[in-house]
Scaffold this active site. Structure first.
Site, short mmCIF file in Angstrom:
data_model
loop_
_atom_site.label_atom_id
_atom_site.label_comp_id
_atom_site.label_asym_id
_atom_site.label_seq_id
_atom_site.Cartn_x
_atom_site.Cartn_y
_atom_site.Cartn_z
N GLY A 170 -4.63 31.04 -24.33
CA GLY A 170 -5.85 31.42 -23.64
C GLY A 170 -5.55 31.97 -22.26
O GLY A 170 -4.45 32.45 -21.96
N GLY B 41 2.27 36.42 -30.23
CA GLY B 41 1.80 36.64 -31.59
C GLY B 41 0.62 37.59 -31.66
O GLY B 41 0.35 38.34 -30.71
N ASP C 293 5.61 31.96 -37.76
CA ASP C 293 5.06 31.94 -39.12
C ASP C 293 5.33 33.22 -39.89
O ASP C 293 5.07 33.29 -41.09
CB ASP C 293 3.54 31.72 -39.09
CG ASP C 293 3.15 30.35 -38.59
OD1 ASP C 293 4.06 29.50 -38.45
OD2 ASP C 293 1.96 30.12 -38.34
N ARG D 136 10.54 24.43 -33.59
CA ARG D 136 10.06 25.36 -32.56
C ARG D 136 10.94 25.38 -31.33
O ARG D 136 11.06 26.40 -30.64
CB ARG D 136 8.64 25.01 -32.12
CG ARG D 136 7.59 25.27 -33.15
CD ARG D 136 6.20 24.93 -32.70
NE ARG D 136 6.01 24.45 -31.34
CZ ARG D 136 4.93 24.69 -30.61
NH1 ARG D 136 3.97 25.43 -31.10
NH2 ARG D 136 4.80 24.19 -29.41
#
Length: 514
Positions: free
Chosen positions: A164, A188, A219, A379
């Protein structure tokens, strides 16, 4: 013939050739001066034959075609140009990382800094601390080759990140006030969507600022590109968790090992990790619906596999089975995080408990279940050798493009070639596994699991997976549909495979790739 379609630069050529070009600073700033590329005098590159990319070099999106097929969609090839639009001393570049962590972030940061310095002699590069909101709420970090020299050996991001915080006017005001003229955005699909908005505002203000995206998603759910950086590392690290689950399950009678892997909407990590492991009995992904109870359900398959082998390993992507969880907890249906992503419920804990409850009720088979969630361990690791090389290519390609005056694009690999892709193509949809394609069939053949879907689900999947194709000249890019050669349906493990050839397999771009 060139045209503009929904702010996209479309160039049509002979035999159905279409170039989906990227914006250039000269599109909205007239009479920009050009300068000889400093690489001409760089001893590392002066010996390279034909090092500079030809102005007409493009890369096809689809490499396997029929003899009467149109040439199709192409993207501009990445690489250094003869002329650049920035003097080295005038460049003030910034780098920002947004969203979740991913192996390779620090390698990309390092190679952007080193590429600007070593290839183009740029000495003014700053890092934005803490994602998009860092543009207007935090201090910057001075980046030099010495500062970033060994950051690729660490996981995470040297610059910090957040979700955000995107305020377009504040961000562009900060860019303008700081005199920044090259912006490198690593993130992303949501981050790239934000970068596209920043580019549009910069263009509206008429600023000479290149906005460049480097796609980051562990992903592997960004479309068009062959794969995302960090994906290979994630698949490799997932093997450790799968192996641990297999050891636990194999060591006891009726042992079940469950591993939850990343994949909110796309099950690529779970699928490739399963194929690489060969110890997995069942793989569950968001794209493939499944059910628990009754004939052909998951519980029945678990019982069958335990009777056959005495143990079992299940890999489940975090976004799988969310419809089943929603039925039990409707209140969590609309919850979202700071990036606007739907908050997922923990399917790993849920399915583990449901399996335990099922066998406890039946009271005829005692099981021992172990659940492993390696998400944050995966990650946080540094990227492996393969991803390090890929990150270097992405970063250097991004730098070459910005220096050449291109803007509003993402640097990505298409059919093994580095390209510049318009933001619109990157953010238009998410890349997902197509469960009626060859790669998923290969997985089903490897695990020998049932598909868990019925013909109605297949029909529904086929309707929702009809992505637009850009091959017809003179039509809106988003509305073009190409008639495909009719082929008789082929049955693969109980699944209607008439749609083999859709682009689900990460590197597969047509039905003729084996």
């Amino acid at each position: 013939m060139a045209s503009s379609d929904a702010n996209m630069k479309i160039v049509h050529g002979e035999a159905g050739y279409i170039l989906e070009d990227v914006p250039h600073l000269s599109d909205y700033i007239p009479n920009l001066p050009t300068y000889p590329n400093p690489l001409r005098s760089n001893p590392a590159y002066s010996v390279v034959k034909q090092y500079f990319v030809h102005v007409d070099d493009t890369v096809p999106q689809k490499v396997v075609v029929h003899k009467d097929s149109p040439r199709g969609v192409h993207f501009r090839r990445a690489g250094p140009r003869q002329k650049v639009y920035f003097k080295s001393d005038d460049v003030r570049a910034c780098i920002v990382t947004c969203g979740g962590l991913c192996p390779g972030l620090n390698t990309v940061i390092r190679e952007i800094v080193c590429g600007l310095s070593y290839m183009y002699g740029v000495n003014s590069v700053i890092g934005i601390d803490g994602g998009y909101r860092g543009f207007y709420s935090k201090n910057t970090v001075t980046l030099t080759p010495k500062v970033v020299n060994d950051i690729h050996k660490r996981g995470g991001t040297f610059l910090g990140t957040s979700r955000g915080g995107h305020d377009t006017n504040k961000i562009v005001d900060s860019i303008q006030d700081r005199g920044i003229n090259q912006v490198y955005v690593i993130g992303g699909d949501g981050t790239q969507r934000g970068a596209a908005v920043i580019y549009e505002e910069i263009r509206r203000r008429g600023l000479k600022v290149a906005v460049v995206g480097i796609p980051k998603t562990i992903d592997n759910d960004i479309p068009v590109i062959d794969k995302s950086f960090g994906f290979d590392t994630a698949v490799e690290e997932a093997q450790r968790a799968i192996n641990a689950a297999h050891v636990e399950a194999e060591s006891v009678e009726n042992g079940i090992g469950i591993v939850k892997l990343m994949g909110r909407y796309s099950g690529f990590i779970a699928m490739y990790a399963t194929l690489a492991s060969r110890d997995v009995d069942c793989c569950l992904i968001p794209e493939s619906p499944f059910f628990l109870e009754g004939n052909g359900g998951l519980f029945e398959f678990i019982e069958k596999r335990l009777k056959e082998n005495g143990h079992m390993v299940i890999v489940i992507a975090e976004g799988a089975g969310q419809d089943l969880l929603t039925e039990e907890n409707a209140q969590a249906m609309n919850a979202k995080d700071a990036s606007g992503n739907k908050l997922l419920q923990d399917v790993g804990l849920w399915i583990s408990q449901r399996i335990k409850d099922h066998f406890a009720r039946k009271n005829k088979m005692a099981i021992t279940l172990k659940y492993i969630d390696p998400t944050y361990m995966i990650r946080a690791v540094p990227s492996n050798a393969s991803d390090n090389v890929y990150c270097t290519l992405l970063a250097q390609s991004a730098v070459h493009g910005a220096m050449a005056g291109f803007t509003g694009y993402t640097s990505g690999l298409v059919n093994g070639r580095q390209t510049y892709i318009p933001f619109q193509r990157i953010i238009e949809r998410q890349n997902q596994v197509v469960i009626t394609d060859r790669m998923w069939a290969r997985l089903l053949s490897s695990t020998n699991q049932p598909s868990f879907i019925n013909p109605k689900d297949v029909d529904k999947t086929k309707k929702t997976e009809q992505h637009p194709t850009r091959l017809s000249e003179g039509k809106n890019c988003k509305d073009v549909e190409v008639k495909k050669a009719e082929k008789p349906p082929t049955q693969i493990l109980g699944v209607d495979n008439s749609k083999v050839g859709q682009n689900s397999e990460n590197h597969v771009v047509s039905s003729n790739k084996a």
